[in-house]
Each structure stands twice: as C-alpha cells, then as structure tokens.
Write a protein that holds these residues in place. Structure first.
Motif, short mmCIF file in Angstrom:
data_model
loop_
_atom_site.label_atom_id
_atom_site.label_comp_id
_atom_site.label_asym_id
_atom_site.label_seq_id
_atom_site.Cartn_x
_atom_site.Cartn_y
_atom_site.Cartn_z
N LYS A 383 0.83 -1.20 0.00
CA LYS A 383 0.00 0.00 0.00
C LYS A 383 0.87 1.26 0.00
O LYS A 383 2.02 1.24 0.42
CB LYS A 383 -0.92 -0.01 1.23
N ASP A 400 -10.64 -1.52 1.58
CA ASP A 400 -11.19 -1.60 0.23
C ASP A 400 -12.62 -2.09 0.34
O ASP A 400 -12.89 -3.02 1.10
CB ASP A 400 -10.40 -2.61 -0.63
N GLU A 408 -13.24 -4.52 -6.44
CA GLU A 408 -12.96 -3.27 -5.70
C GLU A 408 -13.68 -2.08 -6.33
O GLU A 408 -13.52 -1.80 -7.50
CB GLU A 408 -11.45 -3.00 -5.68
N GLY A 411 -11.28 2.38 -2.62
CA GLY A 411 -10.05 2.16 -1.87
C GLY A 411 -9.85 3.36 -0.96
O GLY A 411 -10.01 4.50 -1.40
MN MN Z 1 -7.28 0.33 -4.37
#
Ligand code: MN
Ligand code: ATP
Length: 485
Positions: A383, A400, A408, A411
C-alpha cells in the motif's frame, strides 16, 4: 391592392407557422406522465420505428432521450405534405410534431399523439444508418459511440449516470461536505507509481532526433508534469483547514491493463475527513454506496427495470441486498484465510503479503459472502506511503470495499498524520520527501487524524447497471489504443 393582399396572406401564413413552431416543446417524459387527452402539444425527437398501415396512415415511435419509453405518433393524410414527407421518416430521422393528445387504444401506452403538422428536420438514410431495429453488440456500439446514446441501453446508462452524480453531490452536501476542485495537471505522483500520462510542450519530434537526456526545466512547468491519478493529496489540504470535503473529477491512469474494469480516464469521488479514524471512514463509505444506490433505484425506476430485464435478471435483487443489509467487515488477514481455505482454484496464487487479484475479491463478495465486503488492515508493503501504520508494524489502516460483479469499488485509508513516520515511509518507498514538502507540512503544523477514500464513478455505474464492461459506463471511453470521439 394585390401587393397588400399578398402581404396579408403572407402575414397570415407566417403567424400560423409561428404559432406552430413557437409552441413550447413538451419532453416525451413529461408528455407521457402529465399530458391529458384533448390537449395540443408539440414534441420533438428521433424516429425509432415507423409502421405504415394499408389504409393510409403511419405510426411513428418517437424518442427524445428524456425517458426510455417512446411516444406513439399517428400520422394520416390530413397532415399537410403527408405523402411527400412520410417517405423520409425513416429510423433515425428527426422531426417535430404538433398534434392532439388522444387516449391510446393500445395497451402499451396511456396516450398517443394524432399529428396535425410535422416538420422533418433531417432524414437518416436507411441504407447507411447503423442503428437499425435489431440488437447490436456492445462492441459494435463502442465503434459508433457518437450514435450509441440513441439506443435504449445507452440512454438508460446516461440517465443513471446523471442521477448517480446528482445523488453523490446530494449525499455530501446534505452532510455539510465542501466540494473541492483539485488540479488535473500535477507535478506529484500520489501513488508513487509510474502510471501517469505526461504533460509537456517540449517538441517531442525534435527530442526524438537528438536523443539526449530531457531537460524538464525547459518544459512548460519547469519540471516533469503529469495528469493526476488522484486529488487526494490536495483534498487533504482542505480537509485539514475547512473540514469535511470531497472531490469529483477526472482521473488518469496510464496502466496498460486491458480489463473490463479499467479505463485510462475515469471519474473519481474522493471525500476527505478530519478527525475520522478507519472505522468512521468505513461507516461513511458504506452509507455513501447504499444511499446513492437507493436514490438511483427510486429516481430511475424505469431504467432500472430495463437493466433487470435486459442486462442481468439479478440486478435489482443485488442492489436491494446492498441497500438493505450491512456490509461485511473483515481484516485482510481473515480475507486471505478465507480465500486460501476455500479449496477453489484461482489463476493467481495468494499468500499473506500479496495483493488480492480481482478473482479473489470477487470470490469473497460474490460467492463467499454474497454481499459487499470491506477488507481492512492490509500489509504495508502493498500500500502507498500515506496510509497510517498500525502498531503491529506490518499493516496499515487501509480499507477496500468489494462489491458483486465488480470487485474493488472503493479504496481508502486513515492517513499517516505523524511527521516522522510519514517521512520514513516515503523514503522506504523511494520517494524524496522534499518533493512533497507541502504535504509533509500538514503534519508539521497542526496535524490531525484524518481519513478518506476514492470511489471509481464508472465502477459504481457498472455495479448499478450490471454492464459487464466499464467501457460502456462512460460516454467516451479512453483505453490503450482507443481515444476516438
Ligand atoms: Mn485500491
Ligand atoms: P485496481 O486494483 O482495481 O486497479 P486501484 O487499487 O489501483 O484499483 P485506487 O488507486 O485504490 O485503485 O483507486 C480508487 C478507486 O478508483 C478504485 O477502487 C476504483 O473504483 C477506481 N479505479 C482505479 N483505477 C481505475 C481505472 N483504471 N479505471 C476505472 N476506475 C478505477
């Protein structure tokens, strides 16, 4: 005398024509809902189909984009110029009709119009007009993106997109969030990745010939500039000054991924909130998705029935399930456990520490939980630098939101508000903290815990409409090798 007569006749003619053409156009949506038998109205639009009866009249299905339904127009010999004009009233031609509203004998519609006058604006050659009355593939329609909004599907997508955008503003405005316009041209790379489109006024043709190292100090902005991948960093500036805020703007990613969920240009909504921790952030994301979907279900009911009938029979059920039930919340560690112990075969192997692929995300939300899932506390190695480090030293406060059919859709994270830790994370990621001096300043002067997230607008439209390809969820998709229109 004769002159005067001609003049009077002309005046009469003009005022007649004027009274027809100056009549205010009624949109078909409003005609279908509120026009009463006996009224005279004027409608304008494009012909979807025309049927001629043997006894000398024609039925025209007219659509003007204001709603899914067509308005039936009945034209007969009494209409001036009927014989001459009717030939050109082909599928795709455009016209204005003035006539009487009649209660319709057909059972598909409440009213129809008996034309008293009509005006053909433009014909559409039946030999070449691509949208003849048959089903066209979405691939084909992408090649004629200038005409596809005239189809039922793309009319509906366009209206749903409009309603969703309005609902998004409503959601935030009703909670006192401030709408911020962040820049599209940027000289910082939010994600620390190289997936950006460069913006330059340098003469590339000449540079290609000399092949020396490029001197960006000579470029328009005096340094390397790109199209933004996110408005987050700038939104943080406003969150830590005027409070809750959000952006809603175009976003660009030069990732060469030819998937059904990626565009090179898409729209992102990024709220940013001071004094929010990860839990608050997840709660907001959940209400946000649910409220926007509820609004679209309520305000685009006719279009939503269409998606349910023609695109995917589970559309309404899936969306109601989302609006009526709480989202599942699990940690990344739990998510990996569930995926690994599922016994299901995946294309990509998964271990703690690896990024979840779309197939894993979709397994969780579509098969395992059959509901939206929020996964939080991801490994820090996968990340970006700005996500807040957890005390375990291994994970960050990321989250997420995964939804059926898409994977997804959101986020987000709690942001790292501690100066020293942020600087360390930047260095770990190979970034030079000095390039982000204004961002780190926010941690030096009155830092606060804060959080935010990004929702991909077209992925939301994908979820709502059940369209399988994101290229059909934006008016003019930009993808690798594709920027026509
Ligand atoms: Mn993402
Ligand atoms: P993915 O892993 O699916 O490529 P991401 O993790 O790179 O997405 P983020 O940087 O978290 O995406 O962006 C926030 C949101 O923006 C995503 O959850 C998604 O909804 C949307 N999004 C990201 N990239 C794209 C894209 N190329 N096209 C359309 N929407 C996108």
């Amino acid at each position: 005398m004769l002159k005067l007569l001609v003049k009077n006749v002309l005046n009469d003619l003009n005022s007649n024509l004027e009274s027809v053409s100056s009549m205010i156009r009624t949109k078909i949506k409003s005609a279908l809902h509120t026009s009463q038998p006996g009224e005279t109205i004027k409608v304008c639009g494009w012909v979807r189909t025309r049927r001629d009866s043997k006894s000398g009249f024609s039925f025209v299905e007219l659509n003007d984009g204001s709603c899914m339904a067509n308005l039936q127009i009945v034209l007969d010999q009494n209409v001036p110029n009927y014989e001459k004009l009717i030939k050109d009233l082909t599928t795709g031609s455009s016209l204005s009709v003035t006539g009487k509203v009649i209660e319709s004998p057909g059972k598909n519609q409440r009213i129809e119009i008996h034309a008293e006058a009509f005006d053909l604006y433009g014909s559409a050659d039946a030999e070449t007009y691509p949208l003849q009355k048959k089903r066209h593939s979405f691939e084909f329609l992408r090649e004629i993106a200038h005409l596809r909004p005239r189809t039922n599907t793309f009319g509906a997508i366009t209206r749903v997109r409009n309603e969703a955008a309005t609902a998004i503003h409503r959601f935030f405005q009703s909670r006192g969030f401030i709408y911020i316009q962040t820049p599209i041209i940027t000289t910082s790379d939010c994600e620390g990745a190289g997936e950006m489109f460069q913006v330059t006024t340098l003469n590339l043709d000449r540079l290609a010939q000399v092949q020396t190292e490029i001197d960006f100090s000579q470029d328009f902005f005096g340094k390397r500039a790109s199209l933004t991948v996110s408005g987050q960093l700038e939104a943080e500036i406003f969150a830590t000054s005027i409070g809750d805020c959000y952006t809603f703007g175009p976003t660009f990613r030069a990732e060469n991924s030819n998937t059904t969920r990626h565009l090179a240009e898409f729209w992102m909504i990024e709220p940013e909130m001071p004094f929010y921790d990860l839990q608050d952030n997840m709660a907001l994301a959940e209400s946000f998705v649910r409220d926007v979907i509820s609004d679209v279900l309520e305000n685009c009911a006719e279009d939503m029935v269409f998606f349910n009938q023609r695109i995917d029979k589970t559309t309404l059920e899936t969306l109601r399930n989302i609006t009526e039930n709480e989202f599942i919340r699990i940690s990344y560690t739990e998510a990996i456990e569930i995926v690994k112990s599922s016994g299901k075969k995946f294309d990509f192997p998964i271990e703690w520490g690896s990024d979840m692929q779309s197939e894993h995300e979709r397994f969780l939300t579509e098969e395992h939980f059959k509901q939206p899932v929020i996964v939080y506390n991801y490994p820090k190695t996968i990340k970006p630098f700005y996500m807040r480090c957890n005390d375990d030293g291994k994970t960050v406060c990321a989250m997420d939101v995964l939804v059926p059919g898409v994977g997804e859709i959101i986020g987000g994270s709690q942001r790292e508000e501690r100066y020293d830790i942020l600087i360390d994370r930047m260095k770990e990621g190979g970034l030079n903290p000095e390039d982000y001096w204004w961002y780190t300043d926010l941690r030096k002067y009155g830092t606060v815990p804060h959080s935010g997230f990004g929702l991909g607008f077209e992925r939301l439209i994908q979820l709502i409409t059940s369209m399988t390809n994101i290229r059909d969820c934006i008016p003019f998709p930009r993808t690798p090798k594709n920027a026509e229109f």
